[in-house]
Write a protein that holds these residues in place. Structure first.
Motif, PDB file in Angstrom:
ATOM      1  N   GLY A 114       0.835  -1.195   0.000  1.00 42.69           N
ATOM      2  CA  GLY A 114       0.000   0.000   0.000  1.00 42.69           C
ATOM      3  C   GLY A 114       0.873   1.249   0.000  1.00 42.69           C
ATOM      4  N   TYR A 115       1.944   1.193   0.746  1.00 44.21           N
ATOM      5  CA  TYR A 115       2.866   2.335   0.821  1.00 44.21           C
ATOM      6  C   TYR A 115       3.390   2.685  -0.578  1.00 44.21           C
ATOM      7  CZ  TYR A 115       6.573   5.312   2.691  1.00 44.21           C
ATOM      8  OH  TYR A 115       7.378   6.377   2.990  1.00 44.21           O
ATOM      9  N   HIS A 139      -2.755   8.673   6.486  1.00 48.02           N
ATOM     10  CA  HIS A 139      -1.640   7.764   6.752  1.00 48.02           C
ATOM     11  C   HIS A 139      -0.304   8.329   6.245  1.00 48.02           C
ATOM     12  CE1 HIS A 139       0.627   3.899   6.100  1.00 48.02           C
ATOM     13  NE2 HIS A 139       0.032   3.603   7.236  1.00 48.02           N
ATOM     14  N   SER A 141       1.960   7.076   4.524  1.00 45.06           N
ATOM     15  CA  SER A 141       2.297   6.786   3.122  1.00 45.06           C
ATOM     16  C   SER A 141       1.783   7.906   2.211  1.00 45.06           C
ATOM     17  CB  SER A 141       1.706   5.439   2.692  1.00 45.06           C
ATOM     18  OG  SER A 141       0.306   5.422   2.834  1.00 45.06           O
ATOM     19  N   GLU A 193      -8.956   9.185   3.752  1.00 39.97           N
ATOM     20  CA  GLU A 193      -9.179   7.756   3.980  1.00 39.97           C
ATOM     21  C   GLU A 193     -10.674   7.541   4.179  1.00 39.97           C
ATOM     22  OE1 GLU A 193      -6.599   6.284   7.172  1.00 39.97           O
ATOM     23  OE2 GLU A 193      -4.994   7.481   6.324  1.00 39.97           O
ATOM     24  N   SER A 197      -7.025   5.071  10.020  1.00 39.36           N
ATOM     25  CA  SER A 197      -6.250   3.941  10.533  1.00 39.36           C
ATOM     26  C   SER A 197      -6.025   3.974  12.040  1.00 39.36           C
ATOM     27  CB  SER A 197      -4.907   3.853   9.818  1.00 39.36           C
ATOM     28  OG  SER A 197      -4.124   4.999  10.075  1.00 39.36           O
ATOM     29  N   ASP A 222      -8.403   6.376   0.249  1.00 38.65           N
ATOM     30  CA  ASP A 222      -7.673   5.184   0.684  1.00 38.65           C
ATOM     31  C   ASP A 222      -8.604   4.338   1.568  1.00 38.65           C
ATOM     32  OD1 ASP A 222      -5.996   3.322   1.805  1.00 38.65           O
ATOM     33  OD2 ASP A 222      -4.444   4.750   2.425  1.00 38.65           O
ATOM     34  N   ALA A 224      -7.952   1.444   2.979  1.00 38.99           N
ATOM     35  CA  ALA A 224      -7.132   0.406   3.629  1.00 38.99           C
ATOM     36  C   ALA A 224      -7.869  -0.307   4.766  1.00 38.99           C
ATOM     37  CB  ALA A 224      -5.833   1.016   4.157  1.00 38.99           C
ATOM     38  N   HIS A 225      -8.637   0.450   5.555  1.00 39.62           N
ATOM     39  CA  HIS A 225      -9.299  -0.164   6.717  1.00 39.62           C
ATOM     40  C   HIS A 225     -10.796  -0.349   6.521  1.00 39.62           C
ATOM     41  CE1 HIS A 225      -5.648  -0.076   9.094  1.00 39.62           C
ATOM     42  NE2 HIS A 225      -5.402   1.068   8.478  1.00 39.62           N
ATOM     43  N   MET A 251      -7.996   3.659  -3.605  1.00 37.12           N
ATOM     44  CA  MET A 251      -6.772   2.960  -3.200  1.00 37.12           C
ATOM     45  C   MET A 251      -7.086   2.000  -2.060  1.00 37.12           C
ATOM     46  SD  MET A 251      -3.407   4.706  -1.433  1.00 37.12           S
ATOM     47  CE  MET A 251      -2.522   3.703  -0.236  1.00 37.12           C
ATOM     48  N   THR A 253      -5.170  -1.596   0.410  1.00 37.36           N
ATOM     49  CA  THR A 253      -4.083  -2.550   0.603  1.00 37.36           C
ATOM     50  C   THR A 253      -4.648  -3.968   0.567  1.00 37.36           C
ATOM     51  OG1 THR A 253      -2.401  -3.350   2.151  1.00 37.36           O
ATOM     52  CG2 THR A 253      -4.276  -2.237   3.116  1.00 37.36           C
ATOM     53  N   LYS A 256      -4.315  -6.134   4.772  1.00 37.11           N
ATOM     54  CA  LYS A 256      -5.071  -6.025   6.023  1.00 37.11           C
ATOM     55  C   LYS A 256      -6.218  -7.031   6.013  1.00 37.11           C
ATOM     56  CE  LYS A 256      -2.893  -1.763   6.974  1.00 37.11           C
ATOM     57  NZ  LYS A 256      -2.716  -0.357   6.664  1.00 37.11           N
TER      58      LYS A 256
HETATM   59  C1  PLP Z   1      -1.478   0.255   6.197  1.00 34.88           C
HETATM   60  C2  PLP Z   1      -1.893   1.442   5.411  1.00 34.88           C
HETATM   61  C3  PLP Z   1      -1.288   1.749   4.210  1.00 34.88           C
HETATM   62  C4  PLP Z   1      -0.093   1.002   3.695  1.00 34.88           C
HETATM   63  O1  PLP Z   1      -0.448  -0.241   3.231  1.00 34.88           O
HETATM   64  P1  PLP Z   1       0.652  -1.424   3.289  1.00 34.88           P
HETATM   65  O2  PLP Z   1       0.108  -2.437   2.361  1.00 34.88           O
HETATM   66  O3  PLP Z   1       0.707  -1.851   4.706  1.00 34.88           O
HETATM   67  O4  PLP Z   1       1.940  -0.832   2.821  1.00 34.88           O
HETATM   68  C5  PLP Z   1      -1.781   2.806   3.478  1.00 34.88           C
HETATM   69  N1  PLP Z   1      -2.811   3.550   3.923  1.00 34.88           N
HETATM   70  C6  PLP Z   1      -3.399   3.295   5.102  1.00 34.88           C
HETATM   71  C7  PLP Z   1      -4.528   4.138   5.549  1.00 34.88           C
HETATM   72  C8  PLP Z   1      -2.951   2.244   5.889  1.00 34.88           C
HETATM   73  O5  PLP Z   1      -3.508   2.022   7.066  1.00 34.88           O
END
Ligand code: PLP
Length: 405
Positions: A114-115, A139, A141, A193, A197, A222, A224-225, A251, A253, A256
């Motif tokens: 994700g980064y 985040h 990243s 996001e 996170s 994003d 991610a969560h 976006m 990941t 998770k």
């Molecule tokens: C964990 C996270 C990332 C990075 O994802 P990875 O796959 O762990 O590199 C990016 N954005 C958010 C909001 C995250 O929590």
């Protein structure tokens, strides 16, 4: 012993580390001798684990392991080079087709993390003539990506639509209308996001979409969560709110809730083709192991199955149990992240240590992951926890932290 220059180097680093320790910000790795799951083995002791983002318990699931093993047997371990150099292995294409289908977008592209996704994508889209507007709590990243892009940065107060609108107005004055000059486009990008996170709250995506349309900005969200957790089949918050089609860049990941590893962008065919040509973290990096892609594909397929639906229900039930057993919860927890704000860094570390004495593993989150003075315990729940696990955690927390929020 050793060369003087190297010794000087090491002694300077030791000084720097001392400074980190003095602020109670020193971190170290804790070796875990088991797979991730509701219970982990640290130094021969079994801990109840509330630290992982493996929200659905997929990281050690037989379905993912089998998919990875099959991919290893057929495609080996290493991808050999960047996908543009030595050819692009089938598991990446299967994953991207599955992702686009899942997120209902034209196309998808995956990255090693994700980064790397954030760095590559923001860097490809934005440059020094552009403005990026970030939510205060995005985040690291995304912060790093925005800084690297050399665009002008503005930060709006967390989830504050008035402040976002002020920043959009400011951007409008400081950037001319999008010109037709393709080499020097003037653009404004908002990044936020969907589920945050470290705070676990949700962004007002519908309202943010309305603002970005009003001011002609682009939007990157994003998830991610939220992916795997929120919405039908865990499709995410944008889909749940019916605004997926209005977001230029989605976006997330694969590391998770999806239990594997990697990052993704979902969006138009044009966006994906552009990233393949311009995202440096995609172009100049060896493709991930194909087995990780195969495992992620299996995870997305699992989410859309009856068993996957059941797993998501389990998680929601655990979150509801936590909420109903703790007093004074003001708001619904939309995802699976429960921050317990402590404030002082050393107190947060102490609280985490006391939980470990009771064989409960919850991380103390400190600066620079959160602001100074905003240290917290970050509890994450998983579908693989039992009702009893939740009660155990709550009893321990009641003794250790004076919960006010
Ligand atoms: C964990 C996270 C990332 C990075 O994802 P990875 O796959 O762990 O590199 C990016 N954005 C958010 C909001 C995250 O929590």
């Amino acid at each position: 012993m050793g060369h003087r220059a190297v010794n000087d180097f090491n002694s300077e680093l030791k000084h720097r580390l001392d400074a980190i320790r003095e602020q109670n910000l020193f971190r170290e790795l804790r070796r875990v001798d088991s797979a991730q799951g509701p219970r982990i083995n640290i130094g021969g002791k079994i801990f109840l684990n509330f630290s992982s983002n493996d929200y659905l318990g997929l990281a050690n699931d037989p379905i993912l392991k089998e998919a990875a093993i099959k991919a290893i047997e057929k495609f080996g371990i290493g991808a050999g080079a960047s996908r543009l150099i030595c050819g692009s292995l089938t598991p990446f294409h299967q994953l991207e087709e599955t992702l686009a289908d899942f997120k209902r977008t034209e196309a998808a592209l995956t990255f090693s993390t994700g980064y790397a996704t954030a760095i590559g994508t923001i860097g490809a889209l934005m440059g020094k003539d552009n403005i990026i507007i970030l939510d205060k709590l995005v985040h690291a990243s995304i912060v790093d990506a925005a800084k690297l892009s050399s665009a002008k940065l503005r930060v709006f107060a967390h989830n504050d639509l008035n402040d976002l609108e002020d920043k959009l107005k400011w951007a409008g004055k400081n950037i001319e209308h999008p010109t037709s000059n393709i080499l020097h486009p003037k653009r404004v990008l908002i990044v936020t996001e969907s589920i945050f996170s470290m705070d676990g709250d949700a962004a007002p995506l519908r309202e943010i979409v309305a603002l970005k349309e009003k001011y002609g900005a682009w939007l990157m969200v994003d998830e991610a969560h939220a992916t795997g957790i929120i919405g039908e089949n865990g499709c995410g918050l944008a889909d749940e709110l019916g605004v997926g089609g209005q977001i230029e860049i989605q976006m997330g990941t694969l590391g998770k809730a999806l239990g594997a590893s990697g990052g993704y962008i979902c969006g138009s065919r044009a966006l994906i083709d552009y990233l393949v040509n311009r995202a440096r973290s995609f172009i100049f990096s060896t493709a991930p192991v194909p087995a990780a892609a195969a495992a992620a594909t299996a995870a997305i397929q699992f989410l859309q199955s009856a068993e996957g639906e059941r797993r998501q229900k389990h998680l929601r039930a655990r979150v509801a149990e936590f909420q109903s057993q703790t007093s004074n919860r003001k708001s619904q927890i939309p995802g699976a992240i429960i921050p317990i704000l402590i404030g002082d860094e050393s107190k947060a570390v102490e609280a985490a240590a006391k939980l470990r004495e009771q064989n409960i593993f919850v991380p103390a989150i400190r600066y620079p992951t959160v602001a100074r003075g905003k240290a917290r315990l970050r509890v994450t729940l998983s579908a693989s926890h039992s009702t009893g696990d939740i009660s155990t955690l709550i009893r321990a927390l009641e003794q250790i932290v004076n919960r006010k929020s």
